[in-house]
Motif scaffolding. Structure first.
Motif, PDB file in Angstrom:
ATOM      1  N   CYS A 174      43.150  31.593  42.406  1.00 34.51           N
ATOM      2  CA  CYS A 174      42.897  30.169  42.653  1.00 34.51           C
ATOM      3  C   CYS A 174      43.346  29.713  44.031  1.00 34.51           C
ATOM      4  CB  CYS A 174      43.576  29.326  41.575  1.00 34.51           C
ATOM      5  SG  CYS A 174      45.351  29.575  41.469  1.00 34.51           S
ATOM      6  N   LEU A 175      44.156  30.498  44.738  1.00 33.92           N
ATOM      7  CA  LEU A 175      44.671  30.088  46.051  1.00 33.92           C
ATOM      8  C   LEU A 175      43.980  30.813  47.198  1.00 33.92           C
ATOM      9  CD1 LEU A 175      48.499  29.909  45.305  1.00 33.92           C
ATOM     10  CD2 LEU A 175      46.819  28.062  45.257  1.00 33.92           C
ATOM     11  N   ARG A 234      38.106  20.718  42.137  1.00 30.62           N
ATOM     12  CA  ARG A 234      39.092  21.752  41.814  1.00 30.62           C
ATOM     13  C   ARG A 234      39.446  22.582  43.039  1.00 30.62           C
ATOM     14  NH1 ARG A 234      37.226  25.571  37.952  1.00 30.62           N
ATOM     15  NH2 ARG A 234      35.071  24.967  38.290  1.00 30.62           N
ATOM     16  N   ASN A 272      43.305  23.048  44.562  1.00 31.38           N
ATOM     17  CA  ASN A 272      43.961  24.345  44.637  1.00 31.38           C
ATOM     18  C   ASN A 272      44.318  24.733  46.067  1.00 31.38           C
ATOM     19  OD1 ASN A 272      43.986  26.037  41.919  1.00 31.38           O
ATOM     20  ND2 ASN A 272      42.108  24.824  41.895  1.00 31.38           N
ATOM     21  N   ASP A 307      40.419  22.292  34.219  1.00 27.51           N
ATOM     22  CA  ASP A 307      41.145  22.943  35.316  1.00 27.51           C
ATOM     23  C   ASP A 307      40.546  24.301  35.641  1.00 27.51           C
ATOM     24  OD1 ASP A 307      42.817  20.911  35.883  1.00 27.51           O
ATOM     25  OD2 ASP A 307      44.616  21.794  35.011  1.00 27.51           O
ATOM     26  N   TYR A 308      40.490  25.192  34.668  1.00 27.48           N
ATOM     27  CA  TYR A 308      39.899  26.507  34.851  1.00 27.48           C
ATOM     28  C   TYR A 308      39.091  26.858  33.607  1.00 27.48           C
ATOM     29  CZ  TYR A 308      43.503  26.916  38.455  1.00 27.48           C
ATOM     30  OH  TYR A 308      44.305  26.687  39.519  1.00 27.48           O
TER      31      TYR A 308
END
Length: 956
Positions: free
Chosen positions: A321-322, A350, A354, A141-142
């Motif tokens: 992330c946004l 990803r 996001n 994910d990150y």
């Protein structure tokens, strides 16, 4: 990143079975305790606990119902997971986490809580494998050093199994690749790896006093070399506390640190010094630190180390992330520089998870899949997900369809007469047109493809590659029927297609239709037709073209002449009306001068003079300020533009007070002498501010404003403006000794004074700066800002901030108020980026606040229409000319003086109705020239006699 479907199907049933078993064990333990008579010390505690459990269960059910309605409510997922974890509902907790991970990338905190919960429940080797699978999903994910550190520490616990040591080393190497370059947290992974290898070293060393065998010596030497290699690798990487690592290696190495390692260490120290300012800026700044990360990224990209660029991008995305722009910048860098398939596709996936609302990310993802040879089904699946992502503009759907159609076109082998790919391409074109017409048009009230770009591309493909001009012509017929026939460029595009792939007959037909239908550039189309006939046509074709073009040009010229004649007629009518009004005004003034002068007459005379001063032909009066008589009364006036374009006027000083004069205003004769007052020649606009919207009954305005602005700088002069009868007009000028005080004074804008917001704006000479604007709010679309209407009047800024910050970081909130400071139920909320604002619109529109339904939209204020810069607007407290009557005989009070039975709407031919001469195209607006309280000179009234009214009544 969500796991694949197979992983979810194999992992989830086992987890559910284990959770059910754990819950059954817990229930059996509770039953045994009850059978043994175990009781709490206090019955009240039992009641409180049961009530809390019931409340939590009700809240859990509410959250689950809300998610069943809207599965993409991120905050609802988070709240549900917290409650379930608090209540110990293991089975439901796992399902909730699983559902959320399928829709969203999980944050570091959520993953760590999930992993720690699962680690505590691990009992045998099969359970460990499930946890390993969970870790693999978490690290995708990150890039989070804490998760990798937890992963390697957990893997060390399984080193006793077959191949366990090699598995641990493999995980350590992956962790170093992912986060080993993290300047502040990467050292923890390196140190954990070294400690692990040192522990392994202790297991291969022979017992004290015994000589190692050859095999043991080889193992010992190999293990020592691993540790030396780890030291050398770490010292070549710029990390915090490198000096301690170098000192530790110096103590550990028997032969000292090699010269090559020392050189690498010094180079790494130099890189560390370059990066320290950026790390310190990140350390002291508040989240999300986007500006600091942007500067850090730019620095690393100039340095040119791809691995370091990648790690700083990943660090920035973990906290932002946004932010779609950051994802676009990262994926573009990977596409153009690294070009590693797994790394590139993982980043693209990803990115769209996001920021699914960003069309550009989906478009780049489709291109990356094609670029790296992904199978057709994968590309199609990603495209279908893009259609369901919920874009915020109709044009976004057009672009994503174009990208997919481009991909399908590149798959077709046009050397074959027929292929399955060609049929698929044509079906996709047809589906795209249906989708834009039905789904997109239903949602946005437009298809987003006004010029029919997709149909044009389809027609060109049919003509160029498939040699199917019949299909291409059908498509162009459809394009022209969608409102494009009046545009010359559309006809010329069709003509070029026929010219390239069709025949002369269809070219001629297209140009003849273009001449007949075009309304924007008919001359150009006519020239193209004539040039075509010069090259291709016969004499008969030439004659027909000349006749058609001459007829078209003559018709166009006639239409233009009629329009010009109509405009000239309107201009003459306006001039005649203006002349008529001037004569009527002169006659009326002469009649008033002949009347007997009395008290009432004096007042009317003053009004008449006042009207003359502000009339159409008279110049604006001089603004006479306090102390101005000492410097001469014949000086020219200064014209100041205020926030609404007002020209202030100061009444001349008087020795006697008029009847009804109130003592709450100081006359010029009673004003204390100001030693710092200056002459008009000494006034400096750059040192002044204009203050308005003050209360008319403000006691001692000069003293109050002097005290209020004293903190901004030394006040040289305060010039309040009074009316003819000595009443304070609600505005004034404040002049400072130093222009540096003006910015501080402007900060007091909208400060409350006696219950009203005080307006403070720059003082600018309109003669020198006619285009000066002080309106500080934008009048164009601001995608990062939302507009909220329908708010309760009791809503405060804190209440609104608590409501809005659930959907993103709120940078500013502005509650709209009227001049008295009372709220209007409207507000503007500025978010950090466009994505957060869009999310807030989707979540808040139609929601309830204190039984009020909120309407939320992206901020797009209307433009401020200033029709006539030469006439000042009406502002509170400003002197105004006498107003003529309106369409229903309204006087200066704006109260209708005419019965409704006599009232008729204005007609375009400007006939005299109801005592007025109605000018065509007369509009009324609020707060600008031509609004209530101001009337255009073209709408000046014409009085009617009693006989005129009688005739009008008889006609009824």
């Amino acid at each position: 990143m969500a796991a694949t479907g197979n992983e979810e199907q194999t992992l989830l049933p086992d987890i559910e079975e284990e959770a059910e078993g754990m819950e059954r064990e817990m229930e059996s333990e509770e039953e045994e305790e009850e059978g043994m008579g175990v009781e709490h010390s206090e019955e009240e505690d039992e009641e409180d606990t049961s009530e809390d459990e019931l409340e939590n269960e009700a809240e859990i059910q509410r959250l689950e119902e809300q998610l069943s309605i809207n599965a993409f409510d991120y905050n609802c997922h988070v709240d549900l997971i917290k409650l379930l974890r608090q209540e110990g509902k293991l089975h439901r907790l796992r399902k909730a986490r699983q559902k959320m991970s399928e829709l969203f990338p999980l944050t570091e905190e959520i993953w760590l809580d999930w992993l720690k919960d699962e680690i505590r429940l691990t009992e045998d080797e099969s359970d460990r494998e499930k946890v390993y699978e969970l870790f693999e999903r978490a690290v995708k994910d990150y890039v989070c050093p804490e998760i990798w550190l937890e992963y390697v520490q957990y893997s060390i616990g399984g080193m006793g199994a077959q191949g366990g040591i090699e598995r641990v080393r493999s995980i350590f190497e992956r962790a170093l690749t992912a986060v080993g370059l993290h300047m502040t947290k990467g050292a923890s992974i390196w140190e954990a790896y070294r400690e692990f290898e040192i522990v392994i070293l202790s297991t291969v060393q022979p017992p004290p006093g015994s000589a190692p065998s050859q095999e043991q010596q080889e193992l010992l030497n190999a293990q020592l070399e691993r540790i030396h290699t780890l030291f050398r690798r770490q010292l070549a990487v710029p990390l915090m506390d490198m000096e301690g690592t170098y000192a530790e290696y110096s103590d550990w190495a028997d032969d000292g640190v090699p010269e090559m390692v020392t050189r690498q260490y010094r180079r790494a120290l130099q890189q560390l010094e370059k990066g320290k300012p950026f790390e310190e800026a990140l350390l002291v700044s508040e989240p999300p630190k986007l500006a600091e990360y942007q500067a850090y990224i730019d620095f690393e990209m100039k340095e040119g180390d791809p691995a370091r660029v990648q790690i700083i991008f990943e660090r920035a995305l973990a906290e932002n992330c946004l932010v779609p722009d950051l994802w676009i910048k990262y994926t573009t860098y990977l596409d153009r520089q690294l070009k590693i398939k797994d790394l590139v596709l993982s980043a693209h996936e990803r990115a769209v998870r996001n920021c699914p609302w960003t069309m550009g990310l989906w478009k780049s993802y489709l291109l990356a899949l094609e670029r790296h040879g992904a199978d057709h089904q994968t590309v199609t699946d990603v495209f279908e997900k893009a259609l369901n992502a919920g874009f915020i503009q109709a044009t976004d759907y057009v672009e994503i369809w174009q990208s997919f159609l481009d991909y399908l076109r590149r798959r077709v082998d046009f050397s074959k007469e027929w292929s399955r790919e060609l049929d698929e391409l044509r079906a996709a074109f047809a589906r795209s047109l249906d989708y834009l017409k039905q789904d997109v048009e239903e949602r946005f009230s437009e298809s987003g493809d006004l010029s029919c770009t997709i149909m044009q591309i389809w027609a060109r493909i049919e003509a160029l590659h498939c040699k199917n001009m019949q299909k291409a012509r059908e498509l162009w017929d459809s394009i022209m029927t969608k409102g494009n026939a009046k545009h010359a460029n559309m006809w010329l595009e069709y003509y070029n297609l026929e010219r390239s792939y069709g025949d002369a007959s269809h070219c001629r037909k297209a140009l003849h239709r273009a001449v007949q239908c075009t309304s924007d550039y008919p001359e150009h189309v006519c020239d193209v037709l004539l040039n075509f006939e010069r090259v291709e046509g016969s004499l008969e074709d030439w004659d027909a073209a000349v006749q058609k073009t001459e007829t078209k040009i003559n018709r166009v010229n006639e239409q233009r002449a009629r329009v010009a004649e109509k405009e000239a007629l309107q201009a003459r009518q306006e001039e005649e009306k203006a002349e008529h009004r001037r004569k009527a005004k002169a006659d009326k003034k002469g009649q008033k001068k002949s009347q007997k002068v009395n008290r009432t007459g004096d007042k009317r005379k003053a009004d008449d003079e006042y009207e003359q001063e502000w009339g159409e032909d008279a110049e604006l009066p001089s603004k006479r300020l306090r102390g101005e008589d000492d410097f001469g009364s014949t000086a020219t006036e200064e014209l100041m533009e205020t926030e609404s374009g007002l020209f202030g006027r100061r009444a001349p000083p008087r020795k006697t007070e008029p009847p009804g004069f109130r003592k709450n205003q100081r006359g010029s004769s009673e004003a204390p002498q100001q030693p710092q007052d200056v002459s008009k020649e000494q006034r400096i606009d750059e040192n002044c501010v204009f203050v308005s919207n003050l209360a008319f009954n403000l006691d001692d305005p000069e003293g109050k404003l002097r005290a209020l602005f004293q903190g901004c700088g030394t006040v040289q002069q305060v010039r309040p403006v009074f009316s003819m009868n000595g009443v304070f007009r609600g505005y004034c000028y404040v002049q400072f000794e130093d222009r540096l005080a003006v910015p501080e004074a402007l900060k007091l804008d909208r400060k409350e004074v006696d219950g009203r917001p005080m307006y403070v704006s720059p003082c600018v000479d309109k003669n020198k700066n006619p285009d000066f604007k002080v309106f500080k709010y934008k009048t164009a679309m601001e995608k990062h800002k939302i507009f909220i209407s329908g708010l309760p009047y009791t809503c405060t800024k804190e209440t609104l901030e608590d409501l809005c910050k659930q959907h993103g970081t709120v940078k500013a909130i502005r509650l709209v108020t009227n001049r008295s400071g009372k709220p209007k139920g409207l507000a503007y909320v500025e978010y950090e980026n466009e994505a957060q604002a869009s999310q807030a619109v989707l979540k808040m529109d139609g929601s309830m606040l204190e039984n009020f339904t909120l309407s939320v939209a992206i901020s797009n204020p209307p433009s401020r229409k200033m029709e006539d810069k030469g006439v000042p607007s009406r502002l509170l407290g400003a002197a105004m000319p006498r107003q003529p009557q309106g369409a229903r005989g309204k006087g200066r009070t704006q109260i209708s003086l005419l019965p409704r039975s006599l009232y008729r709407q204005s007609t375009p031919d400007a006939k005299a109705e109801n005592g007025t001469v109605s000018a065509p195209h007369t509009t009324e607006t609020d707060g600008v020239h031509g609004g209530p309280g101001t009337t255009s000179p073209d709408t000046q009234s014409k009085s009617l006699s009693n006989e005129d009214f009688a005739r009008m009544l008889l006609k009824k």
